[in-house]
Motif scaffolding. Sequence first.
Motif, PDB file in Angstrom:
ATOM      1  N   SER A 104       0.648  -1.297   0.076  1.00 48.78           N
ATOM      2  CA  SER A 104       0.031  -0.147   0.039  1.00 48.78           C
ATOM      3  C   SER A 104       0.951   1.325   0.073  1.00 48.78           C
ATOM      4  O   SER A 104       0.418   2.107  -0.559  1.00 48.78           O
ATOM      5  CB  SER A 104      -0.776  -0.035   0.938  1.00 48.78           C
ATOM      6  N   GLU A 137       1.076   8.411  -5.874  1.00 47.86           N
ATOM      7  CA  GLU A 137       0.770   9.560  -5.340  1.00 47.86           C
ATOM      8  C   GLU A 137       1.896  10.217  -5.040  1.00 47.86           C
ATOM      9  O   GLU A 137       1.858  11.015  -4.091  1.00 47.86           O
ATOM     10  CB  GLU A 137      -0.310   9.257  -4.137  1.00 47.86           C
ATOM     11  N   SER A 193       1.423   4.116  -3.013  1.00 49.38           N
ATOM     12  CA  SER A 193       0.913   5.493  -2.730  1.00 49.38           C
ATOM     13  C   SER A 193       2.334   6.103  -3.139  1.00 49.38           C
ATOM     14  O   SER A 193       2.393   7.345  -3.939  1.00 49.38           O
ATOM     15  CB  SER A 193       0.870   5.652  -1.450  1.00 49.38           C
ATOM     16  N   SER A 221      -3.577   6.008  -0.650  1.00 50.00           N
ATOM     17  CA  SER A 221      -3.164   4.902  -1.532  1.00 50.00           C
ATOM     18  C   SER A 221      -4.423   4.156  -2.416  1.00 50.00           C
ATOM     19  O   SER A 221      -5.293   5.183  -2.846  1.00 50.00           O
ATOM     20  CB  SER A 221      -2.796   3.654  -0.382  1.00 50.00           C
ATOM     21  N   ALA A 266      -2.225  11.304   1.756  1.00 47.58           N
ATOM     22  CA  ALA A 266      -1.799  10.034   0.834  1.00 47.58           C
ATOM     23  C   ALA A 266      -3.062   9.137   1.366  1.00 47.58           C
ATOM     24  O   ALA A 266      -3.698   9.133   2.617  1.00 47.58           O
ATOM     25  CB  ALA A 266      -0.772   9.291   1.291  1.00 47.58           C
TER      26      ALA A 266
END
Length: 707
Positions: A170, A178, A174, A200, A198
Amino acid sequence: MIDAHKNPKHIYVLMGIAIAFMFTIGAFFEEGVAFFDPVYTTIMSDLEYYLSLVAVLLSVGIFLFLAHRYYPIKINWAFFSIAVVLVVCNAIAVLAFPSMYETTGMNQTTGDSFPVVYFLTASERLRFIITFAVTCLYLYLVFAVVPKVLRNSKQVTIYFYGGVVVVFVSIVWSLIFENGIYRAYFDPNMAPTLETVAESFYNNRNSFGTMIVIGICACGYLQCQSHHWWNYLIMVFFSLELFFILSKTSMLLIAIFWVAFLIYRYVLTIKAHPIRNNIILGVILAIAGFWSWFVASGTIQQTPALNKIFKNFVDAVTDTSEDTMSSRVNIWKLCVQELNSPLRIIFGAGDGNFMWLLGPMMDNGIVRLGYTHNGILAMLDYGGIVRLIVYLAMLGYFLILVIKNFRKGHPNTFVCLLSFLLFFIHSFVETTSFMGADSKSLSLLIMIYLPVLIDHYQDCHKEIQVEQSAAFAAYPPSKVHYSLTDVQTARLWLAFATPILLLVMILYSSVSFLNNPWFLANGVVLYLLCPLIGGALNGFFRMQPRGTCIGIYILSSFLMVACFLLPLLLTGVAGFLTSVFSIGLLLVILLLLSRHGREDSFGNYLRSVYLPYLVILLGLAVAGLSLVFFGNFVTRYTVICVAAIVILSYVLIVAFSPFNSLLIYPLNEKWSRSEETWLYQNTKWGNMVAHRNTKYGIVKRKTEKSK
């Protein structure tokens, strides 16, 4: 009880596979979301739902068949009666709920009320009843069956490793997808806000934060099982991620966990390691003092790399959260408002049904899921007084078992209790419970309740410990090295490579950097050659010192990954040909180093290694292509469900088949070494626990109490 030395069906391996399938598929089913679809938060369609249900029933059927075939398991009428009562009460609540229901909602910002009309279809009624029935089935299995078939709590350690892996994936996801959020904290030209957090692939920072808490608790459990410094390093890494998530509840819970867990470990090991523990305590206090000065003096605000993170953290902590708290209070008012009849108070509004009712009441009539943000209140609204009483009894039962396990000196009890308390606190502000129809509740059952239940069951049945001791006695206490044949090594490589290839094929068209036909073709070539590479490496390992083998293994792994990625770097046919040539050259070099590639003829190698796996892949491909005839009903999740059903059917044939044949060869032949290795690991763990208990004085204290 079974005798592992005389058992011809390798029950430990098959049971492990059955339990892994049962819990994994159950988690997907109870979440109710069609993962891997283009919009991966989409609720399952009816086709996806009932295919998932078939997979659940197959996996549970395999587990129950193996359990009742090899273990003296009888129905636990107490837990069975509770499960049946819960299912019946939920069915009454859902069936009694009107098809069209008028109520009032509340705007979470202004507090103004508005009318809501909610519709409940017959299909939704059926799905709500079935989903909670499956939840009760898993509750019964966890409380009454699984503890009887696992020989010790170490056998559930795999799920804690799985929790750590999921959290790690995860965070990596991210960081990749991200990355702009992370760059905003370190780029002087970008200004992050409280909304720049964040999430995820959970699409919700609170869910992401909850997973971080689960991952840290899992690391704490692993540290109690086997002491390694890297468990603390992983926990620190997970904790730092919370500063980019800004989930205040998760931050508070992790702070409580760190303080309680470190105090527990310090007290437990101070007699054995007084110097080391006091040095570590001094270092921790020094770091805490330094950071306190660093923050209080304002120095952190003058550090560009930390200033933005600190500012967002302070903004999140100092925020009075009036909007957040007032919205929760409004939601709780709506939950209490719907307890408006004796039938609703006794049986609730029905599991699943109330969430869809609450959604429009929270969001101006928009059809969506709503969450109570309180686990106790959720039990009351979902299932009424009946379910709330059962749930509170379930919590009390756990605490009673914890007290008994503490008296027996089980090393896992404290971290299970600490995790339980953390998520019980979490349930006061989030929809968290240990008896919900969702993947989080099932995960908490497995990772908190199940170890405690296993230890308690073994304490009550001394014959299991006698059986374990007899199995341990058959193996020497010193480490034993089991060498695999080339064929066994090749099958092992394919066992790992097959799900990876299937996952790449499933995600092929939806992930941009995978959307390259030459990349997929290269994966197929690597899949076909990896057994030969594995056999060649195995032959090389038998001739070389261990250090040389590890070096060659690491180098070969890097080369294979590099060759696999060449079609992405050198796009088109050039990258594919370069990659295939490089992989072929690596195979030739390994064959020359190992002096041989196969112990048997190529025909036997093909029949023993490739054929079973190619048959599985071909069956999955045919099943996937056949779904094309369903037109728009075909989704990636549908293909996954069909694949799971095919594999489970194969395992079911293995479980029922009384003879050895080509069909069941991969799972039923030549697995004695795996059984021996499994028992050896149990022996090693049992000896380690006994040594640790003696070292820390647990056995001595128990003896003194008995006197």
